[in-house]
Design a protein around this motif. Structure first.
Motif, PDB file in Angstrom:
ATOM      1  N   ALA A 254      54.360  52.919  24.485  1.00 32.12           N
ATOM      2  CA  ALA A 254      53.802  52.880  22.917  1.00 32.12           C
ATOM      3  C   ALA A 254      52.570  52.019  23.557  1.00 32.12           C
ATOM      4  O   ALA A 254      51.375  52.364  22.633  1.00 32.12           O
ATOM      5  N   SER A 255      52.956  51.594  23.314  1.00 30.98           N
ATOM      6  CA  SER A 255      51.325  50.043  23.827  1.00 30.98           C
ATOM      7  C   SER A 255      50.689  50.651  24.531  1.00 30.98           C
ATOM      8  O   SER A 255      49.369  50.594  24.184  1.00 30.98           O
ATOM      9  N   PHE A 256      51.236  51.286  25.333  1.00 34.50           N
ATOM     10  CA  PHE A 256      49.840  51.801  26.465  1.00 34.50           C
ATOM     11  C   PHE A 256      48.941  52.837  26.227  1.00 34.50           C
ATOM     12  O   PHE A 256      48.019  52.436  26.358  1.00 34.50           O
ATOM     13  N   ALA A 257      49.810  53.177  25.037  1.00 39.85           N
ATOM     14  CA  ALA A 257      48.913  55.130  24.391  1.00 39.85           C
ATOM     15  C   ALA A 257      48.402  53.888  23.098  1.00 39.85           C
ATOM     16  O   ALA A 257      46.800  54.470  23.086  1.00 39.85           O
ATOM     17  N   VAL A 258      48.537  53.389  22.402  1.00 36.70           N
ATOM     18  CA  VAL A 258      47.960  52.796  21.277  1.00 36.70           C
ATOM     19  C   VAL A 258      46.535  52.097  22.116  1.00 36.70           C
ATOM     20  O   VAL A 258      45.685  52.085  22.021  1.00 36.70           O
TER      21      VAL A 258
ATOM     22  N   LEU B 141      47.356  58.256  19.780  1.00 38.88           N
ATOM     23  CA  LEU B 141      48.151  57.497  18.531  1.00 38.88           C
ATOM     24  C   LEU B 141      48.816  58.849  18.144  1.00 38.88           C
ATOM     25  O   LEU B 141      50.033  57.830  17.898  1.00 38.88           O
ATOM     26  N   LEU B 142      48.229  59.935  18.050  1.00 34.70           N
ATOM     27  CA  LEU B 142      49.797  60.454  17.411  1.00 34.70           C
ATOM     28  C   LEU B 142      51.424  60.609  19.148  1.00 34.70           C
ATOM     29  O   LEU B 142      52.410  60.722  18.257  1.00 34.70           O
ATOM     30  N   ALA B 143      50.736  60.697  19.879  1.00 38.05           N
ATOM     31  CA  ALA B 143      51.520  59.989  21.282  1.00 38.05           C
ATOM     32  C   ALA B 143      52.333  59.087  20.746  1.00 38.05           C
ATOM     33  O   ALA B 143      53.570  59.205  20.725  1.00 38.05           O
TER      34      ALA B 143
END
Lengths: 491, 496
Positions: free
Chosen positions: B117-121, B17-19
């Motif tokens: 971003a979606s991937f990281a979430v 999430l930080l990412a």
């Protein structure tokens, strides 16, 4: 300090006049005065919540006259909860710039901020008063203010407002008639006093008629299906900021009145067993949830979709009352808070879109997601919350309602709650898809759109962040404020 | 089983999430943006790995954050089951991140910031699901995963992608609604939603309630696990970019559904009550049918990704079917197959992605002779295909061995036959591609070479993992021991 109830109310009434007077010279001063009045009231409302949590019920006798002779103001868990919501959403609406909130910028002749503060004063008055007739007075204050505010939306809004005026007046008259019957029977207008004197009169047909009149009147005011007919026009033609207030806090106050009568003026079993009030409200709400959701799917106009969505969402509150068990009522009351944040946020977004692009029909929104990333992110959060995706606030009102339905063994209500999540998803994801996935049609209004100014954006973002925070801290709100209220119901 | 307070489970969830925050910073160079993804992936894997020794020792890191509903906390606990899922997903995210960079730059894809971003979430949500200590926490992350995957499904923004997104949402949100019902019903029946090995339902719960709860779980977790007839969103979602199909639609999202079944059967309902109610037989029937039907449909698919999607549908049902047998052997097989299928299927999707980027071909019938131009890719493809068919010494053989052994233990000969038959079908629809690639005459592919190393290295590594996990299932990272621990704790008694 037991006078926090009156301290929440007084700044609103006082500044309603101050802001109108200074507005004669300078519109900016009116804005400043309104913000100051709201802030003072917010401080008192916040302090009221903490004081109630620490000490329990706070009673204030107006003019030092003890009831039943004088008017009493009461701040308990339920009214403190409601008052804080009203004043907070009120502040957000007042801060929202009028040029985006209204279709035509306010002219000097129209005391918009005075009307707004009068509206909030009426709403707060209804929730803090301990007097049946005084409640009617505040009911009329907020109703009259809202009729005037709706007309600011333009020509069609005038017609919608007139329609609402007629139905709203009928509702008010029903309430007054009901209170008259209670006064005849008990000889008192003080709520606590009436509560005791009504117990031996529970089999009296006069009291039954009074309850029926009051409940029907309030169901009109809260736009519970099939008494919602005034709402879609009034809320979709009103300017966005006014609609945010009407949908976010005004109709919920009528729900509050029903809960107040059910829990403290009468004993809950009167509304559950003696008269089938909760059953009727529950089923009206259940049908309304499906009806409102289906109608919302059919709308092209964003604000009109939101208005029908309100018909559905108020059904959740009605369903919480209708379930008549603690978990269900917690769900309904929590939804008052959650819906205030979600729906106000969505209407303010509608105002932002209209202000920056002039657009109001969803099919034309294609490509706006990239042009206004922050505002549309806020929209998405509010939309997810409406659908009930955790950890947003909307999930948790649904969670308590589902628990309440299982507790009550009412599988139809359960199915309605679950099905409406999917219907809500249809009409909100339709818009999410337009915003983010459908390429822009090259419409100049969309191509030139940019993020709105901070004045518009900040209130929207505050509400969107609030939706997530409310979801995460819902257990705190429920255990501290709502459980003492719901404990009055038999489990 | 002991637990101890640790921040690590929370960090494992939050690091990606930080990412996200760092990824969406506007106007940064792509290399900087991608470095956040890589760093988050490495950090996540390191955090999860650092918890492995204590989990193996039976000492579980746990953290209780705050009350999210009266009496229910948002709580994370890393147990043997959770770390199997967490470890495999976080390891494969590292490789997928490198592969993604090669893929989105090779195609090239638009809106890459949203993509990463979606991937990281999604990965945060996956860790939350893996480490959730109670059903409410799991549901919260499960729904976040559903929503976070949506932007990836519609990524291409073509009408086809939008349709895929709609179908995805209809299926998944409906599943989510049933999950909410199941969650509330569980709470109603047992007064708690904290996972316990062996179940939390009180023993006096009526069989009809157990059956109803089980059906609710079937309607909810069954969607993400793509059990027929709830599977059809998965092939449609193949419209997403290939790395999405690889990590999410072969590892994270679908395995979240399978993982949900493991929690529901082993830690909520409990094998004893489930066995009494006889409800597991229904699911066994559905999954056995899914295994065979999915394989038969896969044979007919000419689109490579669609073929792999139906293969995934079948293999997910391997896992669920193994769990329904309620025998230690079958559970070990099922849990190992969570990891093994992930490693093999991600290899196949990586290969499909590499072929697409290099040649822009998606159809099996266009791949004649491609093995000679992309030998490493197709070798990896062949290895993973053999594994999925159950050929030793590749890891697919190990899990299938335990699954078949488990069905013999339970006296369920028919199920053993399903597994064996499915192996043959797998060989049919996957190895036929290999045969085309290496032995069919080709005139077209003379000018292509391998895809960029960013893509070839990850797929070679996952193929190597398949081999290593097949040769040494009991060595590091000890998936066999972890699976045995879970089976023993859920079903009682020792391992197989």
């Amino acid at each position: 300090m037991s006078s926090l109830s009156i301290l929440t109310l007084a700044p609103l009434l006082l500044f309603a006049f101050i802001t109108t007077l200074v507005g004669i010279w300078r519109l900016k001063w009116a804005y400043a005065a309104a913000v100051i009045g709201m802030l003072l009231s917010l401080i008192a409302a916040g302090a009221g919540v903490f004081r109630v949590l620490a000490e329990g019920k706070l009673r204030h006798f107006l003019g030092g006259w003890p009831p039943p002779f004088g008017i009493e103001y009461v701040l308990d868990h339920l009214s403190a909860f409601m008052a804080l919501i009203i004043v907070f959403i009120g502040l957000i609406a007042v801060v929202y710039p009028p040029e985006a909130g209204l279709y035509q910028p306010p002219r000097k002749g129209i005391p918009m901020y005075g009307l707004l503060l009068l509206l909030f004063a009426g709403l707060v008055g209804v929730v803090v008063t301990g007097d049946l007739f005084n409640l009617f007075v505040f009911l009329e204050i907020y109703s009259l203010a809202s009729y005037a505010l709706i007309t600011l939306g333009g020509d069609r809004a005038v017609v919608a407002s007139f329609r609402y005026l007629i139905l709203g007046t009928i509702a008010g008259s029903f309430y007054l008639l009901g209170v008259g019957f209670i006064y005849f029977s008990t000889g008192t207008l003080n709520m606590a006093d009436a509560a005791q004197r009504l117990v031996p009169l529970y089999s009296s047909p006069v009291v039954m008629a009074a309850v029926a009149l009051i409940v029907i009147g309030m169901c009109i005011k809260m736009a519970l299906f099939p008494l919602h007919v005034w709402l879609p026009d009034a809320h979709s033609y009103a300017s966005p900021m006014v609609a945010a207030v009407l949908a976010g806090i005004q109709i919920e106050v009528a729900a509050y009145v029903v809960v107040r009568f059910m829990l403290t003026i009468f004993q809950p079993h009167y509304f559950i067993d003696v008269l089938p009030v909760t059953t009727v409200i529950g089923w009206m709400a259940a049908v309304g949830i499906i009806f409102g959701s289906v109608m919302a799917i059919a709308q092209r106009d964003f604000k009109r979709m939101l208005a029908y969505s309100t018909v559905a969402q108020v059904g959740y509150i009605g369903l919480g009352i209708g379930l008549a068990n603690p978990l269900g009522l917690i769900g309904g009351l929590l939804h008052i808070l959650n819906h205030a944040f979600m729906k106000s946020c969505l209407f303010l977004v509608a105002g932002g879109i209209r202000y920056k692009t002039g657009l109001h029909e969803i099919p034309k929104f294609a490509g706006l997601g990239r042009k206004m990333p922050l505002m549309m992110a806020a929209f998405t959060v509010a939309a997810l919350s409406m659908v009930g995706i955790p950890p947003t606030a909307g999930f948790f009102s649904k969670w308590y309602l589902v628990l309440g339905s299982i507790d009550a063994g009412n599988w139809v209500f359960l199915a309605v709650i679950l099905a409406s999540s999917l219907l809500t998803a249809v009409y909100f994801f339709r818009m999410v898809e337009k915003l983010y996935a459908v390429p822009s049609s090259g419409d100049a209004a969309v191509e030139q759109a940019t993020e709105p100014s901070a004045g518009i954006l900040v209130p929207i973002l505050v509400l969107a962040v609030g939706i997530i925070i409310l979801g995460l801290i819902n257990a705190l709100i429920v255990t501290q404020l709502l459980m003492p209220v719901a404990a009055l119901l038999p489990s | 089983m002991e637990t101890y307070y640790s921040l690590k489970p929370l960090l494992a969830v939050l690091v990606s999430l930080l990412a996200v925050v760092l990824i969406v910073i506007p106007n940064q160079r792509p290399n900087v943006r991608e470095s956040w993804t890589i760093m988050a992936a490495l950090a996540k894997f390191a955090i999860v790995l650092s918890m492995l020794p204590s989990v193996l020792g039976g000492n579980y890191p746990a953290i209780t954050l705050f009350s999210i509903s009266p009496g229910i906390s948002l709580a994370l606990k890393v147990d043997s089951l959770g770390i199997i899922f967490g470890l495999s997903a976080s390891l494969l995210w590292i490789l997928t991140s490198f592969f993604s960079i090669g893929y989105v730059r090779g195609v090239p894809e638009h809106k890459q910031t949203r993509y990463f971003a979606s991937f990281a979430v999604c990965l945060s949500a996956t860790m939350g699901i893996a480490f959730a200590a109670n059903l409410l926490t799991l549901v919260i992350f499960y729904e976040i995963l559903t929503i976070a995957t949506y932007p990836l499904v519609i990524h291409k923004e073509t009408p086809e992608a939008i349709f895929g997104g709609r179908k995805y949402l209809v299926y998944l949100l409906t599943g989510g609604v049933f999950l909410l019902f199941a969650l509330a019903f569980t709470y109603q029946l047992s007064g708690t939603v904290d996972f316990q090995p062996g179940g939390i339902l009180p023993a006096q719960v009526s069989p009809s309630s157990v059956i109803m709860l089980f059906i609710l779980f079937l309607m909810s977790f069954g969607v993400k696990s793509a059990v027929m007839p709830l599977h059809s969103w998965l092939p449609t979602a193949m419209v997403a970019p290939t790395p999405v199909s690889a990590l999410l639609h072969a590892v994270a999202v679908v395995k979240a559904g399978v993982f949900g079944f493991a929690r529901a059967i082993g830690f909520v309902i409990g094998p004893a009550l489930l066995h009494q109610s006889g409800a597991a037989g229904v699911l066994a029937g559905f999954t056995a049918a899914t295994i065979l039907l999915a394989s038969l449909i896969a044979i007919r698919q000419d689109n490579l990704k669609m073929r792999l999607a139906y293969s995934t549908v079948g293999h997910l049902s391997y896992i669920v079917l193994g769990m329904t047998m309620l025998s230690p052997g079958a559970w070990v097989g099922a849990l190992l197959h969570i990891v093994n299928h992930a490693v093999m299927k991600i290899t196949l999707f990586f290969c499909a992605g590499a072929i697409y980027v290099r040649t822009h071909r998606e159809k099996v019938s266009e791949l004649n002779g491609i093995g000679r131009q992309m030998p490493i890719t197709m070798a990896a493809f062949t290895l993973a295909s053999l594994g999925l068919a159950g050929v030793p010494p590749i890891n697919g053989f190990i899990s299938k061995w335990y699954l078949v052994q488990g069905s013999f233990d339970g006296g369920q000969l028919a199920i053993a036959i399903v597994f064996l038959l499915s192996g043959l079908l797998n060989a049919g629809y996957l190895l036929s591609i290999t045969i085309r690639a290496f032995f069919a005459p080709s005139e077209r592919f003379t000018k292509f070479g391998e895809a960029s190393p960013l893509m070839v290295v990850p797929l070679a590594l996952t193929a190597l993992f398949s081999l290593l996990l097949g040769l040494f299932p009991e060595r590091f990272p000890y998936f066999y021991q972890l699976a045995s621990q879970v089976a023993a704790s859920v079903l009682g008694g020792g391992g197989p």
